[in-house]
Design a protein around this motif. Structure first.
Motif, short mmCIF file in Angstrom:
data_model
loop_
_atom_site.label_atom_id
_atom_site.label_comp_id
_atom_site.label_asym_id
_atom_site.label_seq_id
_atom_site.Cartn_x
_atom_site.Cartn_y
_atom_site.Cartn_z
N SER A 127 44.59 47.56 27.27
CA SER A 127 43.56 46.47 27.53
C SER A 127 44.46 45.44 28.17
O SER A 127 44.71 45.41 29.19
CB SER A 127 42.31 46.60 27.01
OG SER A 127 41.97 47.80 26.75
N ARG A 128 44.41 44.75 27.25
CA ARG A 128 44.81 43.23 27.35
C ARG A 128 46.55 43.14 27.65
O ARG A 128 46.84 42.81 29.14
CB ARG A 128 45.41 42.65 26.50
CG ARG A 128 43.80 41.94 25.76
CD ARG A 128 43.65 40.11 25.06
NE ARG A 128 44.17 41.15 23.39
CZ ARG A 128 44.04 41.53 22.69
NH1 ARG A 128 43.07 41.88 22.80
NH2 ARG A 128 45.05 41.96 21.40
N LEU A 130 47.19 45.70 29.70
CA LEU A 130 47.05 46.53 31.22
C LEU A 130 46.60 45.15 32.63
O LEU A 130 46.88 44.51 33.35
CB LEU A 130 45.80 47.46 31.18
CG LEU A 130 46.98 49.26 30.62
CD1 LEU A 130 45.64 49.62 30.92
CD2 LEU A 130 47.88 48.97 30.99
N TRP A 131 45.71 44.61 32.01
CA TRP A 131 45.41 42.89 32.22
C TRP A 131 46.39 42.48 32.88
O TRP A 131 46.80 41.93 33.96
CB TRP A 131 44.04 42.18 31.13
CG TRP A 131 43.25 41.46 31.49
CD1 TRP A 131 43.39 40.70 33.65
CD2 TRP A 131 42.28 40.86 31.07
NE1 TRP A 131 42.68 39.28 33.17
CE2 TRP A 131 42.10 39.92 32.08
CE3 TRP A 131 42.09 40.47 29.53
CZ2 TRP A 131 41.11 38.71 31.64
CZ3 TRP A 131 40.88 39.83 29.57
CH2 TRP A 131 40.82 38.63 30.37
N PHE A 132 47.32 42.02 31.57
CA PHE A 132 48.94 41.38 31.47
C PHE A 132 49.18 42.14 33.47
O PHE A 132 49.56 40.98 33.71
CB PHE A 132 49.09 41.02 30.21
CG PHE A 132 50.95 40.89 30.32
CD1 PHE A 132 50.73 39.55 31.26
CD2 PHE A 132 52.06 41.83 31.24
CE1 PHE A 132 52.14 38.71 31.07
CE2 PHE A 132 53.11 40.92 31.71
CZ PHE A 132 53.31 39.82 31.65
N THR A 134 48.06 43.49 36.16
CA THR A 134 47.07 42.66 37.01
C THR A 134 48.22 41.42 36.84
O THR A 134 47.89 41.12 38.51
CB THR A 134 46.18 43.63 36.44
OG1 THR A 134 45.02 42.81 35.72
CG2 THR A 134 45.61 44.93 36.81
N LEU A 135 48.01 40.71 35.90
CA LEU A 135 47.60 38.92 36.43
C LEU A 135 49.37 38.37 36.79
O LEU A 135 49.66 38.15 37.70
CB LEU A 135 47.70 38.77 34.83
CG LEU A 135 45.75 38.38 34.57
CD1 LEU A 135 45.52 37.85 33.25
CD2 LEU A 135 45.07 38.57 35.68
N HIS B 89 42.99 33.29 33.18
CA HIS B 89 44.19 34.39 32.86
C HIS B 89 45.26 34.01 32.41
O HIS B 89 46.51 34.41 31.81
CB HIS B 89 45.00 34.53 34.77
CG HIS B 89 45.35 33.78 35.19
ND1 HIS B 89 45.06 32.17 34.88
CD2 HIS B 89 46.55 32.80 35.76
CE1 HIS B 89 44.81 31.26 35.65
NE2 HIS B 89 45.86 31.24 36.32
N VAL B 92 45.97 35.90 28.80
CA VAL B 92 46.74 36.89 28.74
C VAL B 92 47.68 36.50 29.43
O VAL B 92 48.72 36.74 28.29
CB VAL B 92 46.58 37.69 29.41
CG1 VAL B 92 47.75 38.97 29.04
CG2 VAL B 92 44.61 38.60 29.35
N LEU B 93 47.78 35.08 30.05
CA LEU B 93 49.70 34.82 30.05
C LEU B 93 50.54 34.16 29.11
O LEU B 93 51.95 34.04 29.28
CB LEU B 93 49.55 34.16 31.59
CG LEU B 93 49.50 35.59 32.33
CD1 LEU B 93 49.68 34.33 33.86
CD2 LEU B 93 50.27 36.60 33.02
N TRP B 131 37.34 40.66 33.14
CA TRP B 131 39.22 40.69 34.25
C TRP B 131 38.63 41.20 35.67
O TRP B 131 39.48 40.28 36.23
CB TRP B 131 39.57 42.53 33.85
CG TRP B 131 40.64 42.78 34.27
CD1 TRP B 131 41.82 42.69 34.94
CD2 TRP B 131 41.01 44.07 33.27
NE1 TRP B 131 42.36 43.44 35.06
CE2 TRP B 131 42.72 43.99 34.27
CE3 TRP B 131 40.64 45.26 32.86
CZ2 TRP B 131 43.26 45.93 33.86
CZ3 TRP B 131 41.66 46.62 32.07
CH2 TRP B 131 42.52 46.61 33.31
N LEU B 135 41.01 38.98 38.75
CA LEU B 135 41.25 39.61 39.71
C LEU B 135 40.60 39.32 41.31
O LEU B 135 41.55 39.05 42.55
CB LEU B 135 40.70 41.38 39.74
CG LEU B 135 41.51 41.46 38.10
CD1 LEU B 135 41.51 43.62 38.84
CD2 LEU B 135 43.04 42.11 38.58
N SER B 138 42.91 37.05 42.22
CA SER B 138 43.86 37.43 43.06
C SER B 138 43.52 37.51 44.56
O SER B 138 44.19 37.42 45.05
CB SER B 138 44.26 38.35 41.98
OG SER B 138 44.73 38.81 40.58
#
Lengths: 245, 245
Positions: A127-128, A130-132, A134-135, B89, B92-93, B131, B135, B138
């Motif tokens: 999930s993370r 997939l989150w990534f 989108t980011l 963000h 995750v990044l 999440w 978004l 975004s």
DNA sequence: CGTCTAATTGAACGAGATCAAGACAAGTGG
DNA sequence: CCACTTGTCTTGATCTCGTTCAATTAGACG
């Protein structure tokens, strides 16, 4: 271009460039795909505002996120390549604030939202990731704000070429120093916030300076370093590094 | 402005405008906050490229995401308001592709990444809401691509005012038809992709047309509908609707 | 071939940038 | 309390990059 058989292959390639993806996670992704379809160039796949129940994975071809505004103006916010999950954000947003259209003929895979929901409940690490992804789109879009907000016309076009080259190289869709970009100069204008007339002039300048050529839907880079400099391109925003996420 | 006591209050207010947040989820969010700090205007909180181990929640004041580029040029990609998770963000990044700076004096809350990780493992629905909030950023940034890419100078400034008004209204930080925006015209230029000189002229035009005034760090909207039209503002991209996510 | 769309080039225009100078406000130190 | 600094705001003049308008050429496809 060889016909792509495995719908999740390139997505996995991209994710694995950023983190480890286990066998169970790979299976979960594979199981998430419901079906495959072909869509001709020009078709709008997702229209702004419409409630969504599935997301779309690009298997072949290029899509774009774009907004139409008054008097036929259009702004492309991001160009999506094979292996991109174009509207994964629609899973959480439930509708989009922009359209998604086929820039070229495309092959897409459909992923129902309930299967994505299952992943968020059973596979936190996936999930993370997939989150990534989108980011990562957000990061690409932030870079476009800089491009259209502050860069000169030549740099904007050069920057787009640099970005596409790096993103395509990662999924093996470049050849030597060139890649297929079967779109019009009008599309290029919509993607850079310029008129097609001015895009044409900038392309001529790139040619004259022997940095890159765009002809017949093919971008050929002659001087990567020169192009990079003209574009002020720094690939850091593409997060091309493996880390636990 | 009243001193904010509860660090997650406005975040919850925003999330609850988009979906239901249960008591257990509220507790999890509250537990995620490690500590609170004050930061003076001008300070850079997060620098591009630095590895991160915690995220930052805005409690009071305004922050900005921005990139510096050659020759002192700067592009603000988003203005963050109280209740925003500016660098969620980064969870995750792991690093950012831009800086985060204090536009005004701010009060921030720190949330360690390991606590966020726990949430992704134990609270799938809350995770989706987090999440969602990334978004939403975004979406705001996509709208800025349109602004700087295709809108005229007057519309850019007007659009920024409209957006800030709607976002501030949601968290109760507007008064009548006005809101505090204690930043300079230079900042406004960086946020709209214009020079401060031209921002100044556009502000004069907004005044002359009796649409809005910006003076002494206060934006006063005189004709919402006129401003909205001048800005081509449609709040759909702010996702102000409650839905199961 | 004829038709349609895309690419190309030229000329004129205009929105916004750049350069420059002055006004104003808030400190700051003597 | 005043002189001085510093930063922001304001306005004018000029310049320039990219647009707009227009016409021609080149390709693709029936």
């Amino acid at each position: 271009m060889a016909a792509e058989q495995d719908p999740v292959r390139l997505l996995l390639l991209k994710l694995r460039a950023r983190d480890v993806v286990g066998a169970a996670e790979e299976r979960a992704l594979r199981d998430a795909v419901a079906d495959i379809a072909d869509v001709p160039a020009g078709r709008t796949l997702v229209r702004s505002g419409v409630t969504l129940s599935h997301s779309t994975l690009v298997v072949e071809g290029m899509l774009s996120r774009y907004k139409d505004l008054s008097e036929g103006q259009r702004q492309i916010q991001e160009i999506h390549l094979p292996g991109d999950f174009t509207d994964l954000h629609g899973f959480v947003l439930k509708r989009l604030d922009h359209n998604i259209g086929a820039l070229t003929d495309v092959k897409i895979a459909t992923v129902p939202h309930d299967r994505l929901k299952l992943i968020t409940e059973e596979q936190p690490h996936l999930s993370r990731l997939l989150w990534f992804s989108t980011l990562l789109d957000s990061a690409i879009q932030r870079e476009k704000i800089v491009s259209v907000g502050r860069r000169a016309a030549l740099a904007r076009v050069a920057h787009l070429f640099c970005e596409l080259f790096v993103r395509l190289e990662l999924i093996g869709l470049t050849e030597d120093q060139s890649f297929a970009l079967p779109i019009t100069q009008l599309d290029l204008g919509d993607a850079t916030g310029l008129t097609s007339v001015h895009v044409n002039r900038m392309l001529k300048q790139l040619r004259d300076r022997e940095l890159a050529t765009f002809r017949g839907g093919l971008v050929r880079i002659h001087d990567w370093d020169g192009l990079r400099q003209a574009a002020e391109f720094d690939p850091a925003y593409l997060y091309l590094e493996r880390r636990p996420r």
